[in-house]
Structure formats: C-alpha cells, structure tokens
Design a protein around this motif. Structure first.
Motif, PDB file in Angstrom:
ATOM      1  N   PRO A   1       1.491 -13.667  10.962  1.00  0.00           N
ATOM      2  CA  PRO A   1       0.182 -13.756  11.618  1.00  0.00           C
ATOM      3  C   PRO A   1      -0.795 -12.694  11.124  1.00  0.00           C
ATOM      4  N   TRP A   2      -0.280 -11.649  10.483  1.00  0.00           N
ATOM      5  CA  TRP A   2      -1.181 -10.570  10.077  1.00  0.00           C
ATOM      6  C   TRP A   2      -1.822 -10.854   8.728  1.00  0.00           C
TER       7      TRP A   2
ATOM      8  N   HIS B   1       4.771   5.929   1.889  1.00  0.00           N
ATOM      9  CA  HIS B   1       4.772   7.359   2.174  1.00  0.00           C
ATOM     10  C   HIS B   1       4.978   7.605   3.659  1.00  0.00           C
ATOM     11  N   ALA B   2       4.249   6.845   4.477  1.00  0.00           N
ATOM     12  CA  ALA B   2       4.371   7.038   5.926  1.00  0.00           C
ATOM     13  C   ALA B   2       5.811   6.805   6.368  1.00  0.00           C
ATOM     14  N   ALA B   3       6.419   5.756   5.844  1.00  0.00           N
ATOM     15  CA  ALA B   3       7.792   5.449   6.254  1.00  0.00           C
ATOM     16  C   ALA B   3       8.741   6.567   5.843  1.00  0.00           C
TER      17      ALA B   3
ATOM     18  N   ASN C   1       0.855  -1.176   0.000  1.00  0.00           N
ATOM     19  CA  ASN C   1       0.000   0.000   0.000  1.00  0.00           C
ATOM     20  C   ASN C   1       0.901   1.239   0.000  1.00  0.00           C
TER      21      ASN C   1
ATOM     22  N   LYS D   1      -5.534  -9.934   7.515  1.00  0.00           N
ATOM     23  CA  LYS D   1      -6.231  -9.331   8.650  1.00  0.00           C
ATOM     24  C   LYS D   1      -6.219  -7.817   8.622  1.00  0.00           C
ATOM     25  N   SER D   2      -5.739  -7.215   7.519  1.00  0.00           N
ATOM     26  CA  SER D   2      -5.689  -5.750   7.529  1.00  0.00           C
ATOM     27  C   SER D   2      -6.771  -5.156   6.633  1.00  0.00           C
TER      28      SER D   2
ATOM     29  N   PRO E   1       8.692  -7.123   4.721  1.00  0.00           N
ATOM     30  CA  PRO E   1       7.622  -7.717   5.540  1.00  0.00           C
ATOM     31  C   PRO E   1       6.266  -7.688   4.836  1.00  0.00           C
ATOM     32  N   ASN E   2       6.003  -6.605   4.096  1.00  0.00           N
ATOM     33  CA  ASN E   2       4.702  -6.505   3.442  1.00  0.00           C
ATOM     34  C   ASN E   2       4.525  -7.585   2.383  1.00  0.00           C
TER      35      ASN E   2
ATOM     36  N   THR F   1       0.480   4.166   0.830  1.00  0.00           N
ATOM     37  CA  THR F   1       0.475   5.016   2.031  1.00  0.00           C
ATOM     38  C   THR F   1       1.484   4.512   3.062  1.00  0.00           C
ATOM     39  N   LYS F   2       1.738   3.201   3.097  1.00  0.00           N
ATOM     40  CA  LYS F   2       2.740   2.688   4.050  1.00  0.00           C
ATOM     41  C   LYS F   2       4.129   3.206   3.673  1.00  0.00           C
TER      42      LYS F   2
ATOM     43  N   ARG G   1      13.772  -2.890   4.075  1.00  0.00           N
ATOM     44  CA  ARG G   1      13.886  -3.870   5.157  1.00  0.00           C
ATOM     45  C   ARG G   1      12.653  -3.875   6.057  1.00  0.00           C
ATOM     46  N   THR G   2      12.087  -2.691   6.323  1.00  0.00           N
ATOM     47  CA  THR G   2      11.021  -2.641   7.323  1.00  0.00           C
ATOM     48  C   THR G   2       9.628  -2.565   6.719  1.00  0.00           C
ATOM     49  N   VAL G   3       9.517  -2.236   5.434  1.00  0.00           N
ATOM     50  CA  VAL G   3       8.183  -2.129   4.852  1.00  0.00           C
ATOM     51  C   VAL G   3       7.999  -3.118   3.700  1.00  0.00           C
TER      52      VAL G   3
END
Ligand SMILES: Nc1ncnc2c1ncn2[C@@H]1O[C@H](COP(=O)(O)OP(=O)(O)O)[C@@H](O)[C@H]1O
Ligand SMILES: [Mg+2]
Lengths: 268, 425
Positions: free
Chosen positions: B420-421, B325-327, B320, B424-425, B344-345, B322-323, B339-341
């Motif tokens: 686990p996610w 952009h947010a980062a 997404n 679920k989003s 994992p996404n 927006t994720k 590494r962080t978005v």
C-alpha cells in the motif's frame, strides 16, 4: 571513562578524476555524557562526514572515535541516528517503526510495548500508533524517528539536520521537543544544523566548523539550552546575549561563504 | 476506408451531440476550481460516456458490416445482391453477323437456401445465339459458358462483342448495377454479382455467430478439449512458468544487488538475455524440449526469469541508503536488514516487474501455442484459422484479451493490498 571522544579525525575523499577532497582535517572533540552539542558551518564543511564517522558508516583516513572507553568500529545500537528524512520504514506502521530496535534485539512484545507506547505519548503521537507512515505529516514523521531512536536506548544520539525539512512553525515545536527529550532522558546528543538560531537554542556547547579543509573554527559554551528546557523558546531568543552571539556567528559564516565564493571566482 | 470514415464520423457526431445535449462532464473536487486545465494532466479524467459510446460504436460497425441479426436491418450496410437479374450479350459470327441473347442469373445465399437451387428455365429465343441461365452463390463469381448452347459455337468463329450494348474485348471489364462483368483472354464472360459492403462471414462473422460459437465450444469443446481446458492449459503454463521464473529470478536479482561476485558473474548473461524477445527462443525450445508442456514452461520460465531478476536488482539498488544506515544504527544484523528493509523495500519494484512479466508470459504462451500445441488458447485460434473458422479465431482473440486484462487487474489488486505504500513516500 564515560563520554564520547573524537580524536584527531581526518577524512580525505579520493575522487575518481584523481583529485581529492580533504573533508576533515585533524578534528578533535570531547563530549561529556549527557551533553548536547550543536554543530554549525557552511555547507560542504564536513558536518555530515563527521557524523557518519561517529555513527560508524565511514572509516576515517586518520584518527579514531572512543565511546565510553572503547574504540568504535562500524555502526551499532549504541549510537542512534536521526536523519533529515526518508529513514522510516514505510512498510511498517508507527508502532512497528518505533519498536524496531527492541524487536531486532529479540525482545518480546510484552517487554517493549510499554516503553514504546510511553515514548509515542511523549512525542505526541499517542493517537497515531496504528497509522501508516505515509499518512503522517513531515513533522509527525520526525517525531516517529525521534521515538524510534529513543526506544533503542542508545548512549549517543546523532542528528543530521533533523528538522531541516520542516516548516518554521513545526520546527519551533520540534525544537522544544528535542530539548524536553534531552532533559528527560539525559542522552548525549550531537546535533547538526544549518540554522544558527537552532544551534544556539539547542546546544549547551556549539562548534562552528570551517571548510576546506573541514576543521573546528570556534567553540561556544551557551546557557540557552538550559534556559529553554523550562521556558518558551521565543522568550529565550529575547535574551540580550542571544542576539549578540547570533550576529557574531552569522557574520562568521557569512565571511566563510564569501571566501569560498571568492575562491571559486578566482579559480575560474 | 468506409468503416474508418464511418467510425470517425461517429466519433465526431457523438462528441458534438453529447456536448450539445448534456454538456461536458463537470470537473469535481479540487479540479473544479482550476482555471488552467489544458496541459494539466491531473485534471484530465476519462469521460465514461465516451467509453460507453466507443464500445457501442465498435459493435455497431461490426454488426452493420456483417449484417448482424442483432441490429435492425436499416442499420445494415448493403449486403450482396440476391435474386435474379438479366443482361443482354451480343455475339458476332465469322461473317460479321450479330445476334443478341439474354442471360438470366440467379444469385442465391448458400446460408439461406438449402442445397443448390434450380437453374431458371428460359426460352431459347431466336437467332444463332440462344438465351442462357445460370446460378451463382453470393460473394462468388462464375465463368459463363454462354456459347455452348448456341447454334454457332466458338469453334465456328463466334465472339462475344458487347454486353447490354456496351462493347467488350478480351481482358476488358464493364460495371453494371447488378455487378461487374469481365472478359477472359479467351473471350468468355466472368460474372461477378455486386457484393455490397458487408463482409463475408469467412472474413468477419457477425457478433452473434461469435457468441453462439462461444456457447457451442463451451458445451461441446474444440478438438478433444473443452473451452475451459484450452484456456486452463494456457493459464496453467503461464502461472507455472512465471512462478518458477520468479522463484529463481528474484533471489538472483537480490544476489546481484548485494554481491560483487554475483553482479559480475550474471551481468553479462542478464544484459544479453534481456533484449532477446522470448518469441525468438520458441524454435530452440521446441528443438530441445519438444512441443509438450516442458518446452512451454521452459520458455515462459525464461521469459519471466530476466524480467524478475532485473526487477529485484532494481529493488535492491533502489533502497534509500539512509534506511539501511538507520537499521544498522538500530542494531539490526545483515540478515535482519535483508528481511526487514531490503526485501520490503524492493516489493513495489518486484510487483511492477511481475505485472510486466505476466503480460509477457501471456503473450508468449499464446505465440508458442500458435506454433505448436495440442491444446491452449493459441492452438485454438491457429487450428480454427486453418479451417477458416473465423468466428472461433475472433472468439479466441477476445478471450485472450479478456484474460490478459483480468490478470493485470488481479495483479493490481494484489499490489494495492500488499504494497500500500507504493509511490507514497
Ligand atoms: N562520498 C564522498 N565522495 C567524495 N566527496 C565527498 C563524499 N562525501 C562528502 N564529500 C565531500 O566532502 C565535503 C564535506 O561534505 P559533507 O560532510 O557532506 O558536508 P556538510 O554536511 O557540512 O554540508 C564536501 O566537499 C563533499 O563534496
Ligand atoms: Mg550535510
């Protein structure tokens, strides 16, 4: 020179089919440090485009953004953003989401942990620090987004309909929270909303934008944000001035939307 | 046809019986309050009693049609007739005189009787046609040389014209309760005793034969390798091929999701290779790399590579915006966002891809071993089928299914634990 200056901003989207949309036309605004500004306008008038340019996600076709005396190019940690939804990282728990900014700066846990815990307590999530994002309700998720933005200590906070996806009751509580955070942190805030009441309650200053091309139509200086900091927002709404301004803006936007519809009808 | 009808009957019977005796399963939780359940997929839960009965039904059918020792004999389908029966045949000589003679047939089951039993002794009888006797194995048929012992043989112009009084001509066929008799074009009788409804073990062995094969192969091995080695080799090839495929495919997919040049360069290759089934590559891989381990691992690498590359690419495009952009507004650098978005996404997509790839690899390895291998689950069933060891073939198929299922379960557990996610989003 402190504060945020938006100078003669224009934005033109060239569409693949050859036509173009003038999303913004010569928009200028000066926002003082610590000011909270709300932006209203019918849908499609360029509010999100304006915010994306200020955040640095889009480069304008003309004009520039100056923050605290220096030009803005690209996104960075000075300008925090709170999105309507979907911007939290589901693979991190609440605490890790909030500490994201400090961690990316290379701070150690001992440096940021206190502030992160404090912010989570302020937004009322003290008991949810280790929860997964998908276990939280929509309102709680927006609290996390607010805390995450604040933990990074930006100069300006940009909010694009941050409460738009919440139900009315949650929304009211969150409006008080936004006001409280604004007062406590003294941040400059630009808040986009499509709710006239919200814009009136939260904005020290309110601008109404008009579409095609997107431009500033009218500007108000309002007392309600200061009143709301120490009072129940429902009391503020009973203020005689509040109802008057609300009706005025509502009919203004109503007229604009009618005009848009008329134009589309005529185009057919 | 009969097995299918029986299965259908069993299905209907169990449904009616369980509903009548115990009733349908009670819907629990929220679904119990739903008044509209037909068409609401979420209100449909598997009735586990049906699952149990379904498995029982399959084993019952299997045992019943193979005369399994695990089932009481009244549940068996009629087996092949065993023992003695007799029939009369009528011989006509060149002058038109006829004479009857009796044929005694002994049908024996080679699995029960050791060696060939003695041909029953019969009294030759009178007339020019003499009585005969013969032995036949179950499931077999035998050409009867009835006239060889007669006073007048075929060279004298005699012909068989009837069996048990029913006329027969060359090419004709008669049915009796002991079986069928056909006449060859040269006038000899071919006797096929009734085979019953059971399957010959060479087509379908009874369950206990498969189980005892399992123990036999587990203890003694098959073709110089133990059972564990056969299965281990197949698994090893899958794991190594998949691991290399993922190790190359995932970074490739990320690069395609993040860079114009990579996207442009690899798009034609990936889009071309994606629809090519890995099985179609087997011949080429054998030509290039031989039938050893290298060839198989290369094949599985190719099978996993495109699936994993496409999954990783989809994982990146699925992020997404927006994720991201947010980062960026939180001050993250490109590498930190990777590494962080982005990584994992993309994990849920990658897990979905990995499950598909593992399934494809498992199927491909078995197919490759069918074609050429010295060990492995596929080689086991292929070699067994050449020697008509149907029990090993069935054992192999069951083991392949169980392992494939096991792999998928393991991947699902890993998925639940690591992402686990997901969804679920
Ligand atoms: N990426 C884009 N490409 C083309 N047109 C766009 C793009 N983004 C926005 N627009 C157009 O610009 C105008 C303003 O959009 P936006 O800023 O999203 O409005 P608002 O947020 O006020 O509803 C709309 O007419 C929209 O169609
Ligand atoms: Mg918008």
């Amino acid at each position: 020179m402190n504060g945020l200056a938006i100078n003669n901003l224009s934005m033109r989207f060239e569409l693949p089919n050859g036509s173009a949309v003038q999303a913004l036309q010569d928009v200028s605004l000066d926002i003082k440090q610590g000011e909270i500004l709300s932006v209203l306008g019918p849908s499609g008038c360029g509010k999100t485009t304006l915010l994306n340019i200020v955040a640095g996600f889009l480069a304008p076709t003309a004009g520039n953004i100056v923050l605290n005396g220096s030009d803005v190019h690209g996104p960075d940690a000075q300008r925090g953003m709170v999105f309507q939804k979907g911007a939290l990282f589901e693979w991190m728990n609440v605490r890790d989401n909030v500490s994201y900014g400090p961690r990316m700066k290379g701070q150690r846990a001992s440096e940021y942990a206190g502030n992160v815990d404090h912010l989570l307590d302020i937004v009322g999530l003290g008991d949810f620090k280790d929860k997964a994002i998908y276990e939280l309700s929509g309102g709680m998720q927006q609290r996390v987004a607010l805390a995450r933005c604040l933990a990074n200590d930006p100069d300006v906070i940009l909010m694009d309909e941050p409460l738009g996806a919440l139900d009315a009751l949650t929304r009211e509580k969150m409006q008080s929270l936004v006001l409280k955070l604004w007062k406590e942190t003294g941040k400059t805030i630009i808040l986009i909303t499509h709710s006239v009441e919200e814009a009136l309650l939260l904005g020290e200053r309110l601008i109404v934008m008009a579409p095609r091309p997107g431009r500033i139509h009218k500007e108000y200086q309002l007392p309600f944000a200061d009143l709301g900091v120490n009072a129940d927002l429902r009391e503020v709404k009973k203020h005689p001035e509040f109802g008057k301004v609300r009706e005025e803006i509502l009919s203004m936007i109503w007229d604009m939307e009618e005009e848009i519809m008329g134009r589309t009808e005529a185009a057919k | 046809m009969i097995p299918f009808l029986l299965y259908l009957g069993f299905f209907i019977l169990s449904f009616v019986a369980v509903r009548a005796v115990v009733g349908g399963i009670a819907r629990t939780g929220f679904s119990s309050l739903k008044t509209v359940t037909f068409g609401d997929e979420s209100a449909v839960v598997p009735d586990r009693r049906a699952s149990i009965l379904s498995v029982i039904a399959l084993f019952l059918l299997w045992g019943s049609f193979t005369g399994s020792a695990l089932l009481p004999s009244f549940l068996h389908m009629p087996g092949p007739a065993v023992g003695e029966f007799t029939f009369e045949h009528t011989v006509q000589d060149a002058d038109g005189n006829t004479d009857d003679a009796t044929v005694t047939v002994l049908v024996y089951d080679p699995e029960v009787t050791e060696g060939e039993p003695e041909v029953p002794t019969v009294d030759p009888g009178d007339g020019f046609a003499k009585n005969d006797a013969m032995i036949i194995e179950t499931y077999d048929s035998e050409l009867a040389r009835l006239q060889n012992n007669d006073e007048l043989t075929r060279d004298d112009g005699t012909n068989i014209i009837a069996v048990n009084g029913e006329p027969i001509t060359p090419g004709g066929r008669l049915e009796f309760d002991f079986g069928s008799i056909t006449m060859s074009t040269r006038g000899s009788l071919n006797i096929a005793p009734d085979q019953g409804l059971q399957m010959e073990p060479i087509w379908l062995p009874p369950p206990e034969a498969v189980v005892s094969r399992l123990f036999e192969i587990a203890n003694d091995g098959f073709r110089n390798f133990t059972l564990l080695e056969h299965l281990g080799y197949s698994l090893f090839r899958v794991v190594v091929g998949f691991a290399i495929g993922a190790a190359v495919g995932i970074p490739l997919g990320y690069a395609m999701g993040l860079s114009n040049w990579f996207r442009g360069w690899f798009d034609p290759i990936v889009e071309f290779m994606r629809p090519v089934p890995p099985l179609a590559l087997i011949p080429l891989v054998i030509i290039w790399a031989g039938i050893g381990e290298t060839g198989k691992i290369v094949l599985l690498f190719l099978a996993a590579l495109w699936i994993m590359a496409i999954a990783a690419r989809a994982g990146v495009s699925g992020v997404n915006i927006t994720k991201v952009h947010a980062a960026y507004s939180l001050g993250a650098s490109k590498w930190q966002i990777m590494r962080t978005v982005i990584i994992p996404n993309s994990l849920p997509e990658i897990f979905t891809g990995a499950r598909v790839a593992m399934g494809v690899c498992w199927g491909t390895v078995v197919a490759a071993e069918l074609v050429a291998a010295e060990q492995g689950a596929g080689m086991m069933i292929m070699t067994a089928s050449r020697f008509q060891n149907t029990d090993i073939v069935i054992l192999g198929i069951i083991l392949i299914g169980v392992i494939g299922f096991g792999i998928d379960i393991l991947m699902r557990i890993a998925e639940r634990y690591l992402v686990p996610w997901k969804g679920k989003s």
